[in-house]
Design an enzyme around this catalytic site. Structure first.
Site, PDB file in Angstrom:
ATOM      1  N   SER A   1      54.243  21.975  59.342  1.00  0.00           N
ATOM      2  CA  SER A   1      52.847  22.513  58.553  1.00  0.00           C
ATOM      3  C   SER A   1      51.674  22.062  59.393  1.00  0.00           C
ATOM      4  O   SER A   1      51.090  21.027  58.902  1.00  0.00           O
ATOM      5  CB  SER A   1      53.491  22.968  57.726  1.00  0.00           C
TER       6      SER A   1
ATOM      7  N   HIS B   1      54.096  24.760  49.621  1.00  0.00           N
ATOM      8  CA  HIS B   1      55.102  24.099  49.683  1.00  0.00           C
ATOM      9  C   HIS B   1      55.812  23.632  48.603  1.00  0.00           C
ATOM     10  O   HIS B   1      56.944  23.350  48.458  1.00  0.00           O
ATOM     11  CB  HIS B   1      55.738  22.944  51.245  1.00  0.00           C
TER      12      HIS B   1
END
Length: 452
Positions: free
Chosen positions: A327, A446
Site C-alpha cells: 500500500s 490496515h
C-alpha cells in the site's frame, strides 16, 4: 479480440468521450445572442425548474405518506426518477426539506419524556401495583421509541425493499456528503448519520455475496472494475486480463439489490519471489482495494472483505501462509522531512550565539537522534567530500528535499539510505499516533483490520 473484450473497450471509450457538460447547440447559441430572448429563456428555465422541484417534492411526500401497497412501487419509481432529473441546487433544496420537515417531532418527544419522569414509583408488597407500573412504563417507552424515529425513516425503509432503491439511497447519500463537505448544516448531518446507520445494517456481511471476479464474468461487470479501480488504474485490456489471470485474484462484494456491480473489490497476487506456479506460492499480496459507491463512504466494507478473502484463500490454498499488503504510505515523506527540518533547526540554534540560559529551551527538550551512529557514518561516507551536509541528518534532508534525483542512481547512496529510511518508516507506521490511531490513514486502515 472476442466480443467481451470489444464490449469492454467500446463502453470504456464511450464513457471517457462523453463530455461532463454537453456543448451548446446552434439553436441555443442563436437564442443567447438576443438579450430579450435570453432573458425570456432564463425566466422560462427558472420557472420550469421550480415546477419540476415542486412535482418531485409532492412525489416524495406521497412516497412517505401513502399506505396503498399496490401503488407504492409506482410512487417510489416516480420519486427516484424525478430526483435524478433535478439539478444539483434543486437536489440540495429537496434534501434540506427532507432533513428538516420530516425529522422527528421534538415537542412530542419532550412531552413524552415529562410524562415518563412524572410517573411515581411506589412500593407495594403485593406486587399488584408494581406489575401495573411496569406495564405503564412499557407503554410509555414504546411511544417514546416511536416518537424518536424521524418521519424520513419511512422513506428509507420503503426504498430499501424497492427494486433499485438501495442504489438510489447510496446515490442520495453521496449528494448529502457532497453538500456537508461545503456546508456545516446540523440537520443534514443528523440526516446523514441516520441513513448511514441504516445502510450499515442493510449491508452487513451476511447480506453480501463474496464473488471471485474472473475474465469469464459479464463484460458489464468487468467494465465496473476498469472504471472504479482507484489505486492502480487499469491501462489496457491486457492489463485487466493479467490481473484476473494465473497467479492473481480479484474478489468483490456484491449485493442482490445492486446486481452486477461490486460495492468494493480487492486485488491480490500470489507470490514467492520470481514468477512461479500458483501451487508454489507461499504469500498473498494485496495491492489494491477500491470502492464503487461514494455514498457508502465511512461504511467499513473493506475490513470484512479482507477477512473473508483471507479465509477463502486459506481454505483453497493451504500452502499460502503469509498475507501482506503493498500500500502507499502517503504521509511518510511529509512527516520525515518535517522531523529532519526541525532537528536541523534545533542543531543550528544550539550552535548559534544564543545566551546560555536560552539554549536549553531551544534544543534539549525537543532534540532527538533521528539517525543511529552507524547510519550517520554511512550517509556521510556515501556523499564523500560533496557539499551535501555536515551531518547524516543534513545529508538525508538535502537528498530527499532536492529536486535533483540523480542520487537515486548511485548505489552507494541508496545503500546508505535504505536502513534509516526503512527504520524510520516502521516508526512512522507503528509508533506515531494521533488520537490513539496511526498517524498515516492507510496504515490505520490496515492496522485496524488486523495487520501487524
Amino acid at each position: 479480440m472476442n466480443r467481451k473484450a470489444l464490449a469492454i473497450l467500446m463502453r470504456t471509450r464511450m464513457r471517457q468521450s462523453i463530455p461532463s457538460h454537453p456543448p451548446p447547440t446552434p439553436t441555443n447559441t442563436a437564442k443567447s445572442m438576443a438579450s430579450g430572448d435570453a432573458n425570456a429563456s432564463g425566466c422560462s428555465s427558472s420557472t420550469s425548474a421550480v415546477r419540476e422541484m415542486g412535482m418531485v417534492r409532492e412525489k416524495m411526500h406521497a412516497a412517505i405518506s401513502i399506505d396503498k401497497a399496490e401503488v407504492l412501487d409506482s410512487v417510489l419509481n416516480d420519486f427516484s426518477e424525478g430526483y435524478y432529473s433535478l439539478s444539483c441546487e434543486s437536489r440540495r433544496e429537496l434534501l434540506l426539506i427532507l432533513a428538516k420537515d420530516y425529522d422527528l417531532n421534538r415537542a412530542q418527544v419532550r412531552d413524552l419524556m415529562k410524562q415518563y419522569l412524572a410517573v411515581e414509583v411506589a412500593s407495594d408488597d403485593t406486587g399488584v401495583e408494581e406489575e401495573a407500573l411496569v406495564s405503564t412504563f412499557y407503554r410509555m417507552e414504546k411511544s417514546l421509541r416511536h416518537a424518536l424515529k424521524p418521519t424520513y425513516e419511512v422513506l428509507f425503509e420503503r426504498l430499501n425493499t424497492h427494486p433499485g432503491g438501495l442504489k438510489f439511497l447510496s446515490d442520495l447519500r453521496a449528494d448529502i456528503l457532497s453538500i456537508i463537505a461545503d456546508e456545516n448544516i446540523s440537520s443534514l448531518r443528523a440526516f446523514d448519520s441516520y441513513l448511514k446507520e441504516k445502510l450499515v445494517t442493510w449491508l452487513s456481511p451476511a447480506a453480501l455475496e463474496l464473488h471471485r471476479i474472473t475474465w469469464d464474468d459479464p463484460a458489464s461487470l468487468l467494465e465496473k472494475i476498469v472504471a472504479y479501480e482507484a489505486v492502480h488504474p487499469i491501462s489496457s485490456l491486457i492489463d485487466l486480463k493479467t490481473r484476473l489471470g494465473v497467479g492473481r485474484r480479484c474478489f468483490g462484494y456484491l449485493h442482490p439489490a445492486i446486481p452486477g456491480e461490486p460495492l468494493i473489490f480487492i486485488e491480490e497476487v500470489l507470490w514467492n519471489g520470481p514468477p512461479m506456479p500458483e501451487y508454489d506460492a507461499t504469500c498473498a499480496l494485496f495491492y489494491s482495494i477500491s470502492a464503487s459507491q461514494p455514498g457508502l463512504a465511512g461504511i467499513n466494507l473493506g475490513k470484512f472483505l479482507i477477512k473473508r478473502v483471507i479465509e477463502l484463500v486459506k481454505r483453497d490454498m493451504p500452502h499460502i501462509s503469509t498475507f501482506a499488503t503493498l500500500s502507499p504510505i502517503p504521509g511518510y515523506m511529509k512527516w520525515l522531512l518535517a522531523k529532519l527540518a526541525s532537528q536541523l533547526k534545533l542543531a543550528e540554534a544550539e550552535s548559534s550565539d544564543l545566551s546560555d540560559h536560552l539554549k536549553p529551551y531551544t534544543s534539549s527538550a525537543f532534540k532527538e537522534n533521528m539517525l543511529q551512529p552507524g547510519e550517520n557514518i554511512d550517509l556521510l561516507a556515501s556523499v564523500g567530500d560533496s557539499a551535501e551536509g555536515r551531518s547524516g541528518t543534513e545529508v538525508l534532508w538535502n537528498l530527499l528535499s532536492s529536486r535533483n534525483s540523480g542520487w537515486s542512481k548511485l548505489d552507494n547512496v541508496l545503500s546508505a539510505m535504505e536502513r534509516p529510511l526503512m527504520r524510520l518508516c516502521t516508526r512512522y507506521l507503528l509508533q506515531e499516533k494521533k488520537r490513539g490511531k496511526a498517524l498515516d490513514s492507510v496504515a490505520n486502515f490496515h492496522l485496524q483490520n488486523g495487520a501487524v
